[in-house]
Design a protein around this motif. Sequence first.
Motif, PDB file in Angstrom:
ATOM      1  N   THR A  84       0.822  -1.209   0.000  1.00  0.00           N
ATOM      2  CA  THR A  84       0.000   0.000   0.000  1.00  0.00           C
ATOM      3  C   THR A  84       0.858   1.262   0.000  1.00  0.00           C
ATOM      4  OG1 THR A  84      -0.206  -0.132   2.407  1.00  0.00           O
ATOM      5  CG2 THR A  84      -2.001  -1.051   1.111  1.00  0.00           C
ATOM      6  N   THR A  85       2.002   1.217   0.658  1.00  0.00           N
ATOM      7  CA  THR A  85       2.921   2.353   0.660  1.00  0.00           C
ATOM      8  C   THR A  85       3.463   2.585  -0.753  1.00  0.00           C
ATOM      9  OG1 THR A  85       3.547   1.795   2.929  1.00  0.00           O
ATOM     10  CG2 THR A  85       4.988   3.317   1.751  1.00  0.00           C
ATOM     11  N   LYS A  86       3.785   1.485  -1.433  1.00  0.00           N
ATOM     12  CA  LYS A  86       4.300   1.591  -2.800  1.00  0.00           C
ATOM     13  C   LYS A  86       3.244   2.200  -3.724  1.00  0.00           C
ATOM     14  CE  LYS A  86       5.139  -2.304  -4.787  1.00  0.00           C
ATOM     15  NZ  LYS A  86       5.680  -3.525  -5.392  1.00  0.00           N
ATOM     16  N   ARG A  87       2.001   1.728  -3.604  1.00  0.00           N
ATOM     17  CA  ARG A  87       0.920   2.267  -4.449  1.00  0.00           C
ATOM     18  C   ARG A  87       0.711   3.760  -4.189  1.00  0.00           C
ATOM     19  NH1 ARG A  87      -2.883  -2.075  -2.855  1.00  0.00           N
ATOM     20  NH2 ARG A  87      -2.193  -3.860  -4.040  1.00  0.00           N
ATOM     21  N   ARG A  88       0.705   4.139  -2.920  1.00  0.00           N
ATOM     22  CA  ARG A  88       0.519   5.544  -2.555  1.00  0.00           C
ATOM     23  C   ARG A  88       1.658   6.396  -3.107  1.00  0.00           C
ATOM     24  NH1 ARG A  88       1.178   5.348   2.736  1.00  0.00           N
ATOM     25  NH2 ARG A  88      -0.747   4.184   2.995  1.00  0.00           N
ATOM     26  N   MET A  89       2.875   5.887  -3.017  1.00  0.00           N
ATOM     27  CA  MET A  89       4.036   6.610  -3.514  1.00  0.00           C
ATOM     28  C   MET A  89       3.929   6.811  -5.028  1.00  0.00           C
ATOM     29  SD  MET A  89       8.027   5.512  -3.423  1.00  0.00           S
ATOM     30  CE  MET A  89       7.745   4.183  -4.570  1.00  0.00           C
ATOM     31  N   LEU A  93       3.583  10.383  -7.028  1.00  0.00           N
ATOM     32  CA  LEU A  93       4.558  10.782  -8.043  1.00  0.00           C
ATOM     33  C   LEU A  93       3.872  11.070  -9.376  1.00  0.00           C
ATOM     34  CD1 LEU A  93       7.581   8.466  -7.286  1.00  0.00           C
ATOM     35  CD2 LEU A  93       7.551  10.965  -7.228  1.00  0.00           C
ATOM     36  N   LYS A  94       2.825  10.329  -9.661  1.00  0.00           N
ATOM     37  CA  LYS A  94       2.079  10.573 -10.904  1.00  0.00           C
ATOM     38  C   LYS A  94       1.351  11.920 -10.825  1.00  0.00           C
ATOM     39  CE  LYS A  94      -1.466   8.535 -13.845  1.00  0.00           C
ATOM     40  NZ  LYS A  94      -2.493   7.508 -13.955  1.00  0.00           N
ATOM     41  N   ASP A  95       0.757  12.216  -9.659  1.00  0.00           N
ATOM     42  CA  ASP A  95       0.016  13.463  -9.472  1.00  0.00           C
ATOM     43  C   ASP A  95       0.934  14.671  -9.302  1.00  0.00           C
ATOM     44  OD1 ASP A  95      -2.236  11.891  -9.542  1.00  0.00           O
ATOM     45  OD2 ASP A  95      -2.587  11.936  -7.369  1.00  0.00           O
ATOM     46  N   ASN A  96       2.130  14.458  -8.734  1.00  0.00           N
ATOM     47  CA  ASN A  96       3.049  15.554  -8.432  1.00  0.00           C
ATOM     48  C   ASN A  96       4.467  15.148  -8.839  1.00  0.00           C
ATOM     49  OD1 ASN A  96       4.278  17.804  -7.397  1.00  0.00           O
ATOM     50  ND2 ASN A  96       4.055  17.208  -5.261  1.00  0.00           N
ATOM     51  N   PRO A  97       4.787  15.248 -10.136  1.00  0.00           N
ATOM     52  CA  PRO A  97       6.093  14.757 -10.611  1.00  0.00           C
ATOM     53  C   PRO A  97       7.266  15.721 -10.382  1.00  0.00           C
ATOM     54  CG  PRO A  97       4.796  15.547 -12.451  1.00  0.00           C
ATOM     55  CD  PRO A  97       3.941  15.709 -11.227  1.00  0.00           C
ATOM     56  N   THR A 101       9.946  15.807  -4.889  1.00  0.00           N
ATOM     57  CA  THR A 101       9.159  14.650  -4.465  1.00  0.00           C
ATOM     58  C   THR A 101       9.871  13.360  -4.838  1.00  0.00           C
ATOM     59  OG1 THR A 101       7.158  15.962  -4.839  1.00  0.00           O
ATOM     60  CG2 THR A 101       6.873  13.584  -4.613  1.00  0.00           C
ATOM     61  N   LEU A 102      10.381  13.312  -6.057  1.00  0.00           N
ATOM     62  CA  LEU A 102      11.111  12.131  -6.523  1.00  0.00           C
ATOM     63  C   LEU A 102      12.325  11.862  -5.642  1.00  0.00           C
ATOM     64  CD1 LEU A 102      11.768   9.918  -8.655  1.00  0.00           C
ATOM     65  CD2 LEU A 102      13.035  11.686  -9.889  1.00  0.00           C
ATOM     66  N   GLN A 103      13.101  12.902  -5.342  1.00  0.00           N
ATOM     67  CA  GLN A 103      14.305  12.729  -4.524  1.00  0.00           C
ATOM     68  C   GLN A 103      13.958  12.269  -3.103  1.00  0.00           C
ATOM     69  OE1 GLN A 103      17.371  12.671  -5.677  1.00  0.00           O
ATOM     70  NE2 GLN A 103      16.471  13.078  -7.680  1.00  0.00           N
ATOM     71  N   SER A 104      12.854  12.773  -2.584  1.00  0.00           N
ATOM     72  CA  SER A 104      12.416  12.365  -1.248  1.00  0.00           C
ATOM     73  C   SER A 104      12.103  10.869  -1.228  1.00  0.00           C
ATOM     74  CB  SER A 104      11.177  13.171  -0.845  1.00  0.00           C
ATOM     75  OG  SER A 104      10.668  12.711   0.370  1.00  0.00           O
ATOM     76  N   TYR A 105      11.380  10.385  -2.221  1.00  0.00           N
ATOM     77  CA  TYR A 105      11.045   8.962  -2.279  1.00  0.00           C
ATOM     78  C   TYR A 105      12.277   8.103  -2.543  1.00  0.00           C
ATOM     79  CZ  TYR A 105       6.062   9.728  -1.855  1.00  0.00           C
ATOM     80  OH  TYR A 105       4.824  10.055  -1.380  1.00  0.00           O
ATOM     81  N   LEU A 106      13.200   8.596  -3.361  1.00  0.00           N
ATOM     82  CA  LEU A 106      14.433   7.829  -3.590  1.00  0.00           C
ATOM     83  C   LEU A 106      15.230   7.696  -2.293  1.00  0.00           C
ATOM     84  CD1 LEU A 106      15.561   9.219  -7.064  1.00  0.00           C
ATOM     85  CD2 LEU A 106      14.697   6.930  -6.556  1.00  0.00           C
ATOM     86  N   GLY A 107      15.233   8.742  -1.473  1.00  0.00           N
ATOM     87  CA  GLY A 107      15.891   8.672  -0.161  1.00  0.00           C
ATOM     88  C   GLY A 107      15.227   7.649   0.735  1.00  0.00           C
TER      89      GLY A 107
END
Length: 123
Positions: A84-89, A93-97, A101-107
């Motif tokens: 569920t965390t992966k789906r939300r992420m 990312l799709k809604d706010n590319p 945001t991308l760097q935060s998730y990569l971290g």
Amino acid sequence: MNEFDQFVKHKLRVKYYIRYADDFVVLSDSKNYLENLLPKINDFLNESLKLSLHPDKVFIKTIASGVDFLGWVHFPKHRVLRTTTKRRMLKKLKDNPKNETLQSYLGLLKHGNAYKLSKIIKS
């Protein structure tokens, strides 16, 4: 929650206890030990802190099946992102590319076994 930490560690003498905010995990080799611990924990939370355990979020499982804690499923030698965390992420990312945001998730993904997922979101 400090009172709860003290109760679990000093009164119940739980050896393997992990807590972050209001989430906690107790590990043991004995299922009976964990089953006997639940009412004591529930009573303390109700009486001392006016809190209760969520009935749908209390599990007694084997380590081999993974411990779901803080958005990750922890196994003895690795951890993977909860589905569920992966789906939300991916949705965020799709809604706010934005790059931030991308760097935060990569971290975030560096803390577990998520190499393939990191490659997917980079592209």
